[in-house]
Design a protein around this motif. Structure first.
Motif, PDB file in Angstrom:
ATOM      1  N   LEU A  90       0.840  -1.209   0.000  1.00 43.74           N
ATOM      2  CA  LEU A  90       0.000   0.000   0.000  1.00 43.74           C
ATOM      3  C   LEU A  90       0.873   1.256   0.000  1.00 43.74           C
ATOM      4  O   LEU A  90       0.537   2.257  -0.619  1.00 43.74           O
ATOM      5  CB  LEU A  90      -0.922   0.020   1.228  1.00 43.74           C
ATOM      6  CG  LEU A  90      -2.032  -1.025   1.279  1.00 43.74           C
ATOM      7  CD1 LEU A  90      -2.801  -0.896   2.595  1.00 43.74           C
ATOM      8  CD2 LEU A  90      -2.982  -0.899   0.087  1.00 43.74           C
ATOM      9  N   ASP A  91       2.001   1.178   0.699  1.00 44.25           N
ATOM     10  CA  ASP A  91       2.889   2.346   0.753  1.00 44.25           C
ATOM     11  C   ASP A  91       3.540   2.641  -0.590  1.00 44.25           C
ATOM     12  O   ASP A  91       4.097   3.715  -0.795  1.00 44.25           O
ATOM     13  CB  ASP A  91       3.969   2.136   1.831  1.00 44.25           C
ATOM     14  CG  ASP A  91       3.344   2.051   3.214  1.00 44.25           C
ATOM     15  OD1 ASP A  91       2.308   2.718   3.428  1.00 44.25           O
ATOM     16  OD2 ASP A  91       3.866   1.308   4.063  1.00 44.25           O
ATOM     17  N   HIS A  92       3.464   1.668  -1.490  1.00 48.58           N
ATOM     18  CA  HIS A  92       3.955   1.887  -2.858  1.00 48.58           C
ATOM     19  C   HIS A  92       2.812   2.239  -3.812  1.00 48.58           C
ATOM     20  O   HIS A  92       3.000   2.253  -5.019  1.00 48.58           O
ATOM     21  CB  HIS A  92       4.670   0.630  -3.371  1.00 48.58           C
ATOM     22  CG  HIS A  92       5.899   0.278  -2.594  1.00 48.58           C
ATOM     23  ND1 HIS A  92       7.166   0.655  -2.975  1.00 48.58           N
ATOM     24  CD2 HIS A  92       6.050  -0.400  -1.424  1.00 48.58           C
ATOM     25  CE1 HIS A  92       8.054   0.204  -2.094  1.00 48.58           C
ATOM     26  NE2 HIS A  92       7.397  -0.433  -1.131  1.00 48.58           N
ATOM     27  N   GLY A  93       1.623   2.447  -3.260  1.00 51.00           N
ATOM     28  CA  GLY A  93       0.479   2.796  -4.104  1.00 51.00           C
ATOM     29  C   GLY A  93      -0.106   1.610  -4.841  1.00 51.00           C
ATOM     30  O   GLY A  93      -0.747   1.771  -5.886  1.00 51.00           O
ATOM     31  N   ILE A  94       0.078   0.417  -4.279  1.00 51.79           N
ATOM     32  CA  ILE A  94      -0.353  -0.793  -4.987  1.00 51.79           C
ATOM     33  C   ILE A  94      -1.295  -1.630  -4.121  1.00 51.79           C
ATOM     34  O   ILE A  94      -0.984  -1.931  -2.958  1.00 51.79           O
ATOM     35  CB  ILE A  94       0.881  -1.634  -5.398  1.00 51.79           C
ATOM     36  CG1 ILE A  94       1.593  -0.911  -6.538  1.00 51.79           C
ATOM     37  CG2 ILE A  94       0.491  -3.046  -5.822  1.00 51.79           C
ATOM     38  CD1 ILE A  94       2.953  -1.438  -6.836  1.00 51.79           C
ATOM     39  N   LEU A  95      -2.432  -1.954  -4.691  1.00 49.85           N
ATOM     40  CA  LEU A  95      -3.297  -2.969  -4.090  1.00 49.85           C
ATOM     41  C   LEU A  95      -2.893  -4.276  -4.742  1.00 49.85           C
ATOM     42  O   LEU A  95      -3.235  -4.547  -5.893  1.00 49.85           O
ATOM     43  CB  LEU A  95      -4.781  -2.649  -4.340  1.00 49.85           C
ATOM     44  CG  LEU A  95      -5.778  -3.714  -3.870  1.00 49.85           C
ATOM     45  CD1 LEU A  95      -5.605  -4.023  -2.389  1.00 49.85           C
ATOM     46  CD2 LEU A  95      -7.209  -3.277  -4.158  1.00 49.85           C
ATOM     47  N   GLY A  96      -2.131  -5.076  -3.996  1.00 50.73           N
ATOM     48  CA  GLY A  96      -1.381  -6.170  -4.604  1.00 50.73           C
ATOM     49  C   GLY A  96      -2.145  -7.452  -4.838  1.00 50.73           C
ATOM     50  O   GLY A  96      -1.577  -8.410  -5.352  1.00 50.73           O
ATOM     51  N   GLY A  97      -3.403  -7.517  -4.460  1.00 51.29           N
ATOM     52  CA  GLY A  97      -4.171  -8.746  -4.647  1.00 51.29           C
ATOM     53  C   GLY A  97      -4.964  -9.069  -3.401  1.00 51.29           C
ATOM     54  O   GLY A  97      -5.235  -8.186  -2.588  1.00 51.29           O
ATOM     55  N   VAL A  98      -5.335 -10.340  -3.275  1.00 56.80           N
ATOM     56  CA  VAL A  98      -6.158 -10.781  -2.156  1.00 56.80           C
ATOM     57  C   VAL A  98      -5.449 -11.940  -1.468  1.00 56.80           C
ATOM     58  O   VAL A  98      -5.035 -12.905  -2.116  1.00 56.80           O
ATOM     59  CB  VAL A  98      -7.550 -11.230  -2.660  1.00 56.80           C
ATOM     60  CG1 VAL A  98      -8.365 -11.833  -1.531  1.00 56.80           C
ATOM     61  CG2 VAL A  98      -8.299 -10.043  -3.287  1.00 56.80           C
ATOM     62  N   SER A  99      -5.279 -11.834  -0.162  1.00 52.00           N
ATOM     63  CA  SER A  99      -4.624 -12.891   0.608  1.00 52.00           C
ATOM     64  C   SER A  99      -5.526 -14.118   0.695  1.00 52.00           C
ATOM     65  O   SER A  99      -6.741 -14.005   0.861  1.00 52.00           O
ATOM     66  CB  SER A  99      -4.320 -12.387   2.018  1.00 52.00           C
ATOM     67  OG  SER A  99      -3.972 -13.476   2.849  1.00 52.00           O
ATOM     68  N   LEU A 100      -4.923 -15.298   0.600  1.00 55.31           N
ATOM     69  CA  LEU A 100      -5.706 -16.534   0.711  1.00 55.31           C
ATOM     70  C   LEU A 100      -5.668 -17.097   2.130  1.00 55.31           C
ATOM     71  O   LEU A 100      -6.208 -18.172   2.399  1.00 55.31           O
ATOM     72  CB  LEU A 100      -5.182 -17.581  -0.286  1.00 55.31           C
ATOM     73  CG  LEU A 100      -5.270 -17.172  -1.761  1.00 55.31           C
ATOM     74  CD1 LEU A 100      -4.749 -18.301  -2.659  1.00 55.31           C
ATOM     75  CD2 LEU A 100      -6.710 -16.824  -2.146  1.00 55.31           C
ATOM     76  N   LEU A 116      -2.877 -23.517   2.444  1.00 55.12           N
ATOM     77  CA  LEU A 116      -2.054 -23.217   1.264  1.00 55.12           C
ATOM     78  C   LEU A 116      -0.831 -22.378   1.600  1.00 55.12           C
ATOM     79  O   LEU A 116      -0.058 -22.026   0.712  1.00 55.12           O
ATOM     80  CB  LEU A 116      -2.905 -22.495   0.203  1.00 55.12           C
ATOM     81  CG  LEU A 116      -4.078 -23.306  -0.368  1.00 55.12           C
ATOM     82  CD1 LEU A 116      -4.874 -22.472  -1.369  1.00 55.12           C
ATOM     83  CD2 LEU A 116      -3.587 -24.597  -1.022  1.00 55.12           C
ATOM     84  N   GLY A 117      -0.658 -22.034   2.859  1.00 56.98           N
ATOM     85  CA  GLY A 117       0.525 -21.268   3.242  1.00 56.98           C
ATOM     86  C   GLY A 117       0.413 -19.815   2.849  1.00 56.98           C
ATOM     87  O   GLY A 117      -0.690 -19.289   2.671  1.00 56.98           O
ATOM     88  N   ASP A 118       1.537 -19.152   2.692  1.00 53.65           N
ATOM     89  CA  ASP A 118       1.539 -17.723   2.360  1.00 53.65           C
ATOM     90  C   ASP A 118       1.231 -17.567   0.877  1.00 53.65           C
ATOM     91  O   ASP A 118       2.091 -17.793   0.030  1.00 53.65           O
ATOM     92  CB  ASP A 118       2.907 -17.105   2.671  1.00 53.65           C
ATOM     93  CG  ASP A 118       3.234 -17.200   4.160  1.00 53.65           C
ATOM     94  OD1 ASP A 118       2.274 -17.170   4.971  1.00 53.65           O
ATOM     95  OD2 ASP A 118       4.409 -17.315   4.507  1.00 53.65           O
ATOM     96  N   ALA A 119      -0.017 -17.182   0.597  1.00 54.52           N
ATOM     97  CA  ALA A 119      -0.430 -17.157  -0.805  1.00 54.52           C
ATOM     98  C   ALA A 119      -1.300 -15.946  -1.099  1.00 54.52           C
ATOM     99  O   ALA A 119      -2.019 -15.431  -0.244  1.00 54.52           O
ATOM    100  CB  ALA A 119      -1.185 -18.436  -1.152  1.00 54.52           C
ATOM    101  N   LEU A 120      -1.191 -15.536  -2.358  1.00 57.25           N
ATOM    102  CA  LEU A 120      -1.815 -14.286  -2.794  1.00 57.25           C
ATOM    103  C   LEU A 120      -2.475 -14.541  -4.146  1.00 57.25           C
ATOM    104  O   LEU A 120      -1.897 -15.185  -5.016  1.00 57.25           O
ATOM    105  CB  LEU A 120      -0.691 -13.254  -2.951  1.00 57.25           C
ATOM    106  CG  LEU A 120      -1.032 -11.828  -3.322  1.00 57.25           C
ATOM    107  CD1 LEU A 120      -1.843 -11.179  -2.203  1.00 57.25           C
ATOM    108  CD2 LEU A 120       0.273 -11.043  -3.521  1.00 57.25           C
ATOM    109  N   LEU A 121      -3.688 -14.023  -4.312  1.00 57.28           N
ATOM    110  CA  LEU A 121      -4.384 -14.140  -5.594  1.00 57.28           C
ATOM    111  C   LEU A 121      -4.250 -12.808  -6.330  1.00 57.28           C
ATOM    112  O   LEU A 121      -4.644 -11.763  -5.795  1.00 57.28           O
ATOM    113  CB  LEU A 121      -5.854 -14.476  -5.354  1.00 57.28           C
ATOM    114  CG  LEU A 121      -6.709 -14.799  -6.578  1.00 57.28           C
ATOM    115  CD1 LEU A 121      -6.228 -16.084  -7.247  1.00 57.28           C
ATOM    116  CD2 LEU A 121      -8.178 -14.958  -6.167  1.00 57.28           C
ATOM    117  N   VAL A 122      -3.667 -12.826  -7.527  1.00 58.90           N
ATOM    118  CA  VAL A 122      -3.447 -11.577  -8.265  1.00 58.90           C
ATOM    119  C   VAL A 122      -4.193 -11.590  -9.594  1.00 58.90           C
ATOM    120  O   VAL A 122      -4.512 -12.647 -10.140  1.00 58.90           O
ATOM    121  CB  VAL A 122      -1.947 -11.321  -8.546  1.00 58.90           C
ATOM    122  CG1 VAL A 122      -1.173 -11.183  -7.241  1.00 58.90           C
ATOM    123  CG2 VAL A 122      -1.358 -12.419  -9.426  1.00 58.90           C
ATOM    124  N   CYS A 123      -4.427 -10.385 -10.100  1.00 59.70           N
ATOM    125  CA  CYS A 123      -5.138 -10.221 -11.362  1.00 59.70           C
ATOM    126  C   CYS A 123      -4.676  -8.905 -11.985  1.00 59.70           C
ATOM    127  O   CYS A 123      -4.531  -7.906 -11.285  1.00 59.70           O
ATOM    128  CB  CYS A 123      -6.647 -10.146 -11.085  1.00 59.70           C
ATOM    129  SG  CYS A 123      -7.649  -9.704 -12.511  1.00 59.70           S
TER     130      CYS A 123
END
Lengths: 485, 469
Positions: free
Chosen positions: B422-432, B439-446
């Protein structure tokens, strides 16, 4: 008028709307997962599409164009300022799953609306997620069910509704797994208290009702009704469809209701959109607090945060993918801010003044009020049974003829217990001249009914189409366009 | 008085006509003990500290705000959340919406009309919805569409109830198998909505992010099977095989689909040998801004055997006495305002204006425009995944082809990463993490067609920096 498909020409398209891409983007996807022929969507230019839909729009009656006294629907002016506020880029571009830290502005607005609705209803807490009145009803009855179940009280299988209730009430009760028992309404539009007493018992989960009732009158025995239902161990559900009549004056909590929904697309002036979207926030008293639908907003020391299943273990859960119709909630907040506290009182003041004035003038013009001994609330009922008998014209005929006068017809044939009825709700945003025009139109039509009833039976005469054949629509089902031939 | 046109002279004349001397007298039937005693603080909570102090608008005293003041107050809040480059999907996507879409949908003639009960005065909305129904049938390869439900998740609940009514009738199994790879919020909402109607919901387990074809039950006691394509992780299911299996069990098949992807993906009506029975999903990618997840619209389309099970409004073509074509609400005997407790659903108000936007959107885009947006989104997501997976410790969570979303494994907890981005101006996806902790440390991106190459590169740089911290 042609459909958009009739305008279509193979190979034409609105090229400015095509993102740059090439078919190579599909490389790597299994052949079996791909479409073999493109969907037959219209192939039109941008101008053709814009002109087609603009021309279609001209075939609609709408508040922005006509008086729309549709009873129980509260067709008041939808302030453009509220539309502008909800259309601010920061609101439109917010992703529903953005982290709380990046959502404090939006969440602050929701929190403000929750608090405001709490105050105006007297409830202990509000969840904004239900996406329309009927989903609010579902949430409310599901909470009633969760409450009884949490207490191990599993024998309560029945929901009571007055027989004049909106159809959504019994339909909702059934969706929540209940059976429905209807309670009679007496000749003055009040619930028959003796019938209610006879109907309640250990099987009673709750009672759903509006106040003012669908008969357009204030239910004077609200407190006694609450007493009877509570004594039997049931809870009371308030259907907020008619809140415009008492906004700022009576709080449903004070009438003994345990749970309610509000129709923000009625009382809080958000547009109906030709059938939605609405918003049906629910409010609850202390007893149902543990069961509120999630998510909703709480304010903590370091800002706003979402309450979810983890915070509210007894919740009936989420009812939509995200947090309801956010854009509608923002419009309602904007409207409330522009009204202010005193403005809320004035809504019901002038909604009732307009209805009472219209009722008085129509009565003076010779029409029959269904409940002549009762004060109009924000709406009232005419019965056209006498006209039907004398001239063979139905309430539907009068309704269709009204359209020719540039007035949307009132609600017809509801409530079902009043024959040939009009349920008329002018709302507070109409000026006196508009109400007078309606009375004049009705008087002219009454005169036509004597002179030329056939003219009513074949109305409307001045709209893009004449009276449509609903029977044919249902018998020869045609639910989509198909190519000619 | 905001939005109230009455002059003092109007008020006086109207009271005289009614025969009372004050507006207060009009409320005489309300028992005195029920009336609010003097105006309580309302907007927004003057005299109480429960309400957002420090950020109060002038209306804190209960006074009305002008439109200008209201817009400033709301504008400050909208501004506070603005400015992120959105790489989140998970059911809500940042697609381009042609300018004409909301110019038309925002017209008062559409926006301020009611449900089209008076057909002759509502031909604009009615014809438009009839056209919409046609477009949705084309996209999904189904026979009939309704005029919308609230959203994709609640629409799935309605689809399940349709299937159970039709397949299980009164005595059959009321068991529904729902893919584990379905959007978790859809699973929750559908379960919550059907919970009190004796429907049993079981999970069809996944392996490597897709339905596990080796663990399909074959006891035949299933009323419906629910699949999502592309699934929650963006992966493509073997919809043909799953449909054939489900039909072999006597179950109805419900396909939850993203309508934009249907410009290029096989429509549910053509899955397997016989096709799915019901297609549903969320229309947000068709002309609705993200708007915090609502309003959008839910759609339900069905094969003709299920038409009379559809909930809510349906528009049909008919004619008037002189043979002119017109449109009206039809099959109303399914609906609550006629059928009350025996209706197919309690739905009344739906999402009409979003359907208006959706129809205009589809007409403007055509199949070519929709396919281009879908392909450009997939191309951008491929580029994004390639860029992010160049970072040490970042890799695709699952093998196999994805459409325009992808689950990534991270070397750090996704929540922390998203917060730092967020501090870089980015909504980086959705945490799983919440729904799929295993599934461990995982992120859904689009990355939709709106994300530029520069934004994708900036995400790569920011993620590298955040992971290196």
């Amino acid at each position: 008028m042609s459909t958009i498909f009739d305008l279509s020409q193979p190979g034409r398209n609105a090229a400015a709307q095509c993102a740059r891409s090439d078919g190579a983007a599909l490389a790597g996807l299994p052949e079996a997962a791909l479409r073999t022929a493109p969907p037959a969507l219209p192939e039109v230019s941008e101008l053709q599409a814009v002109r087609h839909y603009t021309n279609l729009s001209a075939k609609n009656f709408a508040i922005d164009r006509q008086f729309y006294p549709l009873g129980s629907c509260t067709m008041k002016y939808n302030p453009r300022g509220a539309h502008r506020a909800a259309s601010l880029p920061g609101f439109l571009d917010r992703h529903p799953l953005a982290p709380e830290r990046a959502s404090q502005g939006f969440m602050g607005c929701l929190f403000a609306l929750q608090e405001l609705l709490k105050e105006v209803t007297g409830m202990a807490a509000v969840s904004l997620t239900p996406m329309a009145g009927a989903q609010g009803e579902f949430a409310g009855v599901a909470m009633i069910r969760a409450y009884h179940r949490a207490r191990g009280d599993l024998e309560r299988r029945e929901i009571l509704t007055p027989d004049a209730a909106h159809g959504t009430n019994p339909a909702t009760a059934v969706m929540c797994g209940y059976t429905v028992r209807e309670v009679a309404v007496d000749g003055n539009g009040d619930v028959d208290l003796d019938a209610l007493k006879a109907a309640v018992g250990p099987q009673t989960a709750g009672l759903m009702m509006t106040n003012p009732s669908t008969c357009g009158v204030f239910e004077r025995q609200a407190v006694q009704i609450a007493q009877v239902v509570h004594d039997a161990g049931g809870l009371l559900y308030y259907d907020g469809a008619n809140l415009n009549a008492i906004l700022g004056k009576v709080r449903p909590a004070d009438m003994g209701f345990d749970v309610l929904h509000l129709n923000l697309h009625k009382t809080f002036a958000t547009p109906h959109g030709g059938g939605g979207p609405g918003a049906g926030p629910v409010g609850v008293g202390e007893r149902l607090l543990p069961h509120l639908p999630v998510p909703f907003v709480a304010r903590g020391e370091d800002g706003y945060r979402w309450l979810t299943e983890d915070d509210v273990p007894g919740t009936i859960g989420r009812l939509s993918a995200f947090a309801g119709n956010a854009g509608i909630l923002l419009r309602a907040l904007a409207y409330a801010l522009m009204l202010g506290r005193a403005g809320m009182d004035r809504v019901s003041d002038f909604a009732v003044l307009n209805a009472a004035y219209l009722a008085a003038r129509l009565k003076a013009a010779g029409f029959e009020l269904a409940y002549p001994n009762r004060a109009a609330t924000h709406e009232f009922i005419l019965t056209l049974a006498a006209e039907a008998k004398a001239h063979g014209v139905s309430a539907m005929d009068v309704a269709k003829r009204l359209l020719d006068f540039g007035v949307h017809a009132p609600t017809t044939y509801f409530p079902l217990l009043v024959p040939e009825c009009f349920l008329i709700e002018p709302t507070e945003t109409e000026c006196r001249e508009e109400l007078d025009r309606f009375v004049e139109a009705m008087a002219t039509i009454a005169e036509e009914a004597q002179r030329d009833p056939e003219h009513l039976r074949t109305a409307p005469h001045s709209l893009p189409v004449g009276r449509l054949d609903d029977v044919k629509a249902a018998r020869n089902l045609k639910l989509r366009w198909t190519p000619p031939g | 008085m905001p939005f109230i046109p009455h002059t003092p002279a109007d008020e006086q004349a109207m009271l005289e006509q009614i025969g009372v001397d004050s507006i207060a007298a009009l409320f005489a039937e309300i028992p005195a003990e029920l009336r609010v005693d003097g105006p309580p603080p309302l907007v927004p909570g003057a005299g109480r500290d429960s309400w957002n102090e420090g950020a109060l608008p002038p209306a804190a005293s209960g006074e009305a705000m002008s439109e200008m003041a209201m817009l400033r107050w709301m504008g400050e809040r909208a501004e506070r959340d603005a400015g992120l480059a959105c790489f989140a999907g998970a059911g809500c996507y940042d697609h381009h919406v042609p300018a004409a879409v909301w110019d038309i949908a925002g017209r008062g003639e559409f926006m301020t009309a009611y449900t089209p009960y008076q057909a002759e005065a509502s031909q604009g909305t009615l014809q438009l919805v009839f056209e919409y129904q046609t477009m949705m049938c084309e996209l999904t390869a189904m026979d009939a569409s309704n005029a919308s439900v609230y959203d994709g998740a609640s629409g799935l609940a309605e689809a399940i109830l349709m299937a159970v009514r039709k397949v299980a009738r009164k005595t059959g199994p009321r068991r529904v198998l729902m893919a584990e790879t379905l959007h978790p919020h859809y699973r929750d909402a559908a379960r919550n909505i059907v919970a009190n109607q004796g429907v049993e919901i079981e999970t069809l387990p996944m392996a490597q992010g897709r339905c596990d074809l080796r663990r399909l039950p074959d006891d035949g006691a299933v009323a419906a099977v629910v699949l999502q394509q592309p699934n929650f992780f963006g992966l493509l299911e073997d919809a043909d095989r799953l449909t054939d299996w489900a039909k072999g069990q006597g179950a109805a098949v419900i396909g939850v689909v993203n309508p934009l992807t249907l410009a290029v993906l096989k429509p549910p009506g053509q899955w397997g040998d016989a096709g799915a029975d019901i297609a549903c999903g969320d229309g947000q990618p068709l002309g609705a801004p993200m708007s915090s997840g609502g309003p959008s619209f839910g759609f339900i389309c069905a094969k003709s055997a299920f038409t009379r099970q559809l909930p809510g409004r349906i528009i049909g073509q008919t004619e008037d006495a002189s043979g002119r074509i017109g449109y009206s609400l039809t099959l109303q005997a399914r609906e609550q305002h006629i059928r009350r407790g025996k209706a197919t659903s309690n739905i009344c108000t739906n999402q009409g204006l979003l359907v208006t936007a959706g129809a205009v959107h589809m007409a403007l885009m055509g199949s070519k425009g929709l396919a281009a947006a879908a392909c450009a989104s997939r191309a951008n997501t491929l580029r994004l995944v390639e860029r992010l997976c160049a970072i040490e410790g970042v890799r695709p969570l699952f093998p196999g082809p994805f459409f325009h979303e992808c689950a990534l494994a991270l070397p750090k907890p996704a929540g922390e990463v998203l917060d730092a981005l967020l501090d870089h101006g980015i909504l980086g996806g959705v945490s799983l993490a919440r729904h799929f902790p295993a599934l461990g440390d995982a992120l859904l991106v689009c990355a939709t067609e709106k994300r530029s190459a520069e934004e994708i590169d900036a995400y790569g740089q920011a993620l590298a920096a955040v992971i290196a911290e």
